[in-house]
Design a protein around this motif. Structure first.
Motif, PDB file in Angstrom:
ATOM      1  N   PHE A 103      -3.586  11.582   7.386  1.00  0.00           N
ATOM      2  CA  PHE A 103      -2.201  11.776   7.817  1.00  0.00           C
ATOM      3  C   PHE A 103      -1.832  13.250   7.785  1.00  0.00           C
ATOM      4  N   ARG A 104      -1.114  13.698   8.813  1.00  0.00           N
ATOM      5  CA  ARG A 104      -0.418  14.974   8.739  1.00  0.00           C
ATOM      6  C   ARG A 104       0.902  14.708   8.005  1.00  0.00           C
ATOM      7  N   GLY A 105       1.319  15.607   7.139  1.00  0.00           N
ATOM      8  CA  GLY A 105       2.424  15.333   6.232  1.00  0.00           C
ATOM      9  C   GLY A 105       3.791  15.441   6.853  1.00  0.00           C
ATOM     10  N   ARG A 106       4.031  14.700   7.930  1.00  0.00           N
ATOM     11  CA  ARG A 106       5.371  14.640   8.493  1.00  0.00           C
ATOM     12  C   ARG A 106       6.254  13.733   7.628  1.00  0.00           C
ATOM     13  N   GLN A 107       7.549  13.834   7.860  1.00  0.00           N
ATOM     14  CA  GLN A 107       8.522  13.128   7.028  1.00  0.00           C
ATOM     15  C   GLN A 107       8.246  11.625   6.975  1.00  0.00           C
ATOM     16  N   PHE A 108       8.113  10.972   8.126  1.00  0.00           N
ATOM     17  CA  PHE A 108       8.007   9.524   8.126  1.00  0.00           C
ATOM     18  C   PHE A 108       6.602   9.050   7.758  1.00  0.00           C
ATOM     19  N   ASP A 109       5.580   9.880   7.941  1.00  0.00           N
ATOM     20  CA  ASP A 109       4.260   9.563   7.398  1.00  0.00           C
ATOM     21  C   ASP A 109       4.333   9.494   5.879  1.00  0.00           C
ATOM     22  N   LEU A 110       4.964  10.493   5.284  1.00  0.00           N
ATOM     23  CA  LEU A 110       5.064  10.562   3.832  1.00  0.00           C
ATOM     24  C   LEU A 110       5.919   9.430   3.274  1.00  0.00           C
ATOM     25  N   LEU A 111       7.003   9.104   3.954  1.00  0.00           N
ATOM     26  CA  LEU A 111       7.843   8.007   3.487  1.00  0.00           C
ATOM     27  C   LEU A 111       7.089   6.680   3.537  1.00  0.00           C
ATOM     28  N   ALA A 112       6.259   6.500   4.564  1.00  0.00           N
ATOM     29  CA  ALA A 112       5.441   5.290   4.646  1.00  0.00           C
ATOM     30  C   ALA A 112       4.455   5.233   3.487  1.00  0.00           C
ATOM     31  N   LEU A 113       3.793   6.341   3.207  1.00  0.00           N
ATOM     32  CA  LEU A 113       2.821   6.376   2.117  1.00  0.00           C
ATOM     33  C   LEU A 113       3.497   6.153   0.765  1.00  0.00           C
ATOM     34  N   LYS A 114       4.667   6.726   0.590  1.00  0.00           N
ATOM     35  CA  LYS A 114       5.396   6.521  -0.666  1.00  0.00           C
ATOM     36  C   LYS A 114       5.700   5.043  -0.884  1.00  0.00           C
ATOM     37  N   THR A 115       6.126   4.366   0.176  1.00  0.00           N
ATOM     38  CA  THR A 115       6.414   2.930   0.076  1.00  0.00           C
ATOM     39  C   THR A 115       5.159   2.145  -0.272  1.00  0.00           C
ATOM     40  N   VAL A 116       4.055   2.490   0.374  1.00  0.00           N
ATOM     41  CA  VAL A 116       2.787   1.811   0.123  1.00  0.00           C
ATOM     42  C   VAL A 116       2.369   1.980  -1.341  1.00  0.00           C
ATOM     43  N   ALA A 117       2.571   3.191  -1.877  1.00  0.00           N
ATOM     44  CA  ALA A 117       2.237   3.432  -3.278  1.00  0.00           C
ATOM     45  C   ALA A 117       3.141   2.629  -4.206  1.00  0.00           C
ATOM     46  N   GLN A 118       4.424   2.634  -3.935  1.00  0.00           N
ATOM     47  CA  GLN A 118       5.368   1.928  -4.792  1.00  0.00           C
ATOM     48  C   GLN A 118       5.101   0.428  -4.815  1.00  0.00           C
ATOM     49  N   GLN A 119       4.624  -0.111  -3.708  1.00  0.00           N
ATOM     50  CA  GLN A 119       4.343  -1.542  -3.627  1.00  0.00           C
ATOM     51  C   GLN A 119       2.914  -1.880  -4.040  1.00  0.00           C
ATOM     52  N   ARG A 120       2.127  -0.846  -4.388  1.00  0.00           N
ATOM     53  CA  ARG A 120       0.739  -1.043  -4.833  1.00  0.00           C
ATOM     54  C   ARG A 120      -0.059  -1.869  -3.828  1.00  0.00           C
ATOM     55  N   LEU A 121       0.011  -1.507  -2.573  1.00  0.00           N
ATOM     56  CA  LEU A 121      -0.637  -2.277  -1.518  1.00  0.00           C
ATOM     57  C   LEU A 121      -2.124  -1.987  -1.388  1.00  0.00           C
ATOM     58  N   LEU A 122      -2.550  -0.791  -1.782  1.00  0.00           N
ATOM     59  CA  LEU A 122      -3.901  -0.353  -1.440  1.00  0.00           C
ATOM     60  C   LEU A 122      -4.895  -0.618  -2.565  1.00  0.00           C
ATOM     61  N   PRO A 123      -6.095  -1.077  -2.204  1.00  0.00           N
ATOM     62  CA  PRO A 123      -7.177  -1.152  -3.191  1.00  0.00           C
ATOM     63  C   PRO A 123      -7.697   0.258  -3.476  1.00  0.00           C
ATOM     64  N   PRO A 124      -8.469   0.448  -4.547  1.00  0.00           N
ATOM     65  CA  PRO A 124      -8.910   1.800  -4.908  1.00  0.00           C
ATOM     66  C   PRO A 124      -9.826   2.458  -3.886  1.00  0.00           C
ATOM     67  N   ASN A 125     -10.447   1.691  -2.991  1.00  0.00           N
ATOM     68  CA  ASN A 125     -11.348   2.298  -2.008  1.00  0.00           C
ATOM     69  C   ASN A 125     -10.668   2.600  -0.680  1.00  0.00           C
ATOM     70  N   HIS A 181      -0.027  -1.063   9.331  1.00  0.00           N
ATOM     71  CA  HIS A 181      -1.443  -0.738   9.514  1.00  0.00           C
ATOM     72  C   HIS A 181      -2.172  -0.675   8.184  1.00  0.00           C
ATOM     73  N   LEU A 182      -1.581  -0.026   7.201  1.00  0.00           N
ATOM     74  CA  LEU A 182      -2.226   0.096   5.902  1.00  0.00           C
ATOM     75  C   LEU A 182      -2.319  -1.256   5.200  1.00  0.00           C
ATOM     76  N   GLN A 183      -1.320  -2.113   5.387  1.00  0.00           N
ATOM     77  CA  GLN A 183      -1.384  -3.458   4.806  1.00  0.00           C
ATOM     78  C   GLN A 183      -2.510  -4.265   5.439  1.00  0.00           C
ATOM     79  N   VAL A 184      -2.659  -4.164   6.760  1.00  0.00           N
ATOM     80  CA  VAL A 184      -3.739  -4.862   7.463  1.00  0.00           C
ATOM     81  C   VAL A 184      -5.099  -4.388   6.954  1.00  0.00           C
TER      82      VAL A 184
END
Length: 307
Positions: free
Chosen positions: A10-32, A293-296
């Motif tokens: 990701f390039r660190g644009r505003q809405f890219d970062l907000l999406a990633l922050k949400t993904v982190a807060q919801q613990r959606l991603l596996p460690p890999n 996309h990240l959830q998928v």
């Protein structure tokens, strides 16, 4: 079991970062699944996003020498990421350049490093100096001559996004293969990296589009496909709200026909705007599409490459 990685870039644009922050807060991603952020703007969302990952001990990579925009040239940053530099969950990455030295890629105990190399000639020179043996992860294009050059595990980096040219629109290709990286297994690679639905091209100010298009990825077997919901009106650059409702009506009709894995909370949130007739703005649409996309990808990796 060999760990298979996915590094969405990701390039660190505003809405890219907000999406990633949400993904982190919801613990959606596996460690890999480890997002990479190449900072492009000195904005509060950057440290807040990194903090969201670090607070939950979720791995994240940050590019220390960004090459797009002027972020890398800013000496005094108001919103710096360096306070987390020693955190074991933060992978400090670099883009291969003539000024890079081995010390830049040295990891502290318990940490990992990452190197992004996009050019064959640069890789040849870096191999001669022994630079390629240092980073934990090496991201390279999927070229045969590069595979022949390297004798270490690598991550395949490829831009799968398609952009219509001239007078064409996404309506010319509403459903298409996005990536089949996983069909043949890992092969010579230890994982994969791509630029997601946004693509690898970076524009400082973006560019207007005649049509409003909503992009949703989904898996069909081992193939990652992309479905594009495009407004019928694409004569000029006016009336984005009306165009959004044209596009969202198509998404709202399509989503209930799909498997449960496609009907993520982010996709359902998008579809709900059809019922409420609420236009959240194009930035929110982008954020929700990235989260989807990240959830998928997370669901697929948890099922096929668990660690």
């Amino acid at each position: 079991m060999t760990v298979v990685y996915y590094f969405p870039y990701f390039r660190g644009r505003q809405f890219d970062l907000l999406a990633l922050k949400t993904v982190a807060q919801q613990r959606l991603l596996p460690p890999n699944i480890i997002p990479i952020i190449e900072p492009v703007r000195d904005i509060p969302a950057l440290p807040k996003t990194i903090a969201a990952f670090m607070d939950r001990h979720q791995p994240l990579a940050i590019i220390a020498n960004p090459t797009v925009s002027d972020y890398g040239l800013t000496q005094q940053k108001l919103h710096d990421w360096s306070p987390w530099k020693a955190d074991p969950a933060l992978i400090v990455g670099h883009i291969l350049s003539p000024t890079l030295v081995a010390e830049d890629l040295m990891a502290q105990p318990g940490q990992q490093t990452l190197l992004v190399a996009r050019q064959y000639d640069e890789l040849v020179a870096a191999k001669q100096t022994g630079l390629l043996t240092t980073p934990t992860h090496l991201l390279v294009p999927p070229e045969a001559r590069i595979r022949q050059l390297l004798d270490r595990p690598t991550i395949q980096l490829f831009d799968h996004a398609w952009f219509p040219e001239h007078d064409r629109t996404y309506a010319d290709l509403p459903d298409a293969l996005f990536s089949d990286d996983w069909v043949a297994g890992t092969g010579p690679y230890s994982g994969y990296s791509d630029y997601g639905i946004g693509g690898g091209h970076y524009s400082e100010h973006g560019y207007p589009a005649r049509a409003v298009t909503i992009h949703l990825t989904y898996f069909h077997g081992s193939q990652l496909r992309i479905h594009r919901f495009v407004s019928d009106d694409h004569v000029d650059f006016k009336h984005p709200k009306e165009k959004f409702f044209q596009a969202i009506a198509k998404l709202a009709a399509w989503l209930p026909t799909q498997d449960a894995a496609v009907q993520t909370p982010a996709a359902q949130q998008l579809a709900s705007y059809q019922a409420t007739q609420h236009f959240p703005g194009l930035g929110v649409i982008k954020r929700l599409s990235i989260i989807h996309h990240l959830q998928v990808m997370a669901n697929y990796f948890k099922q096929n490459y668990p660690i």
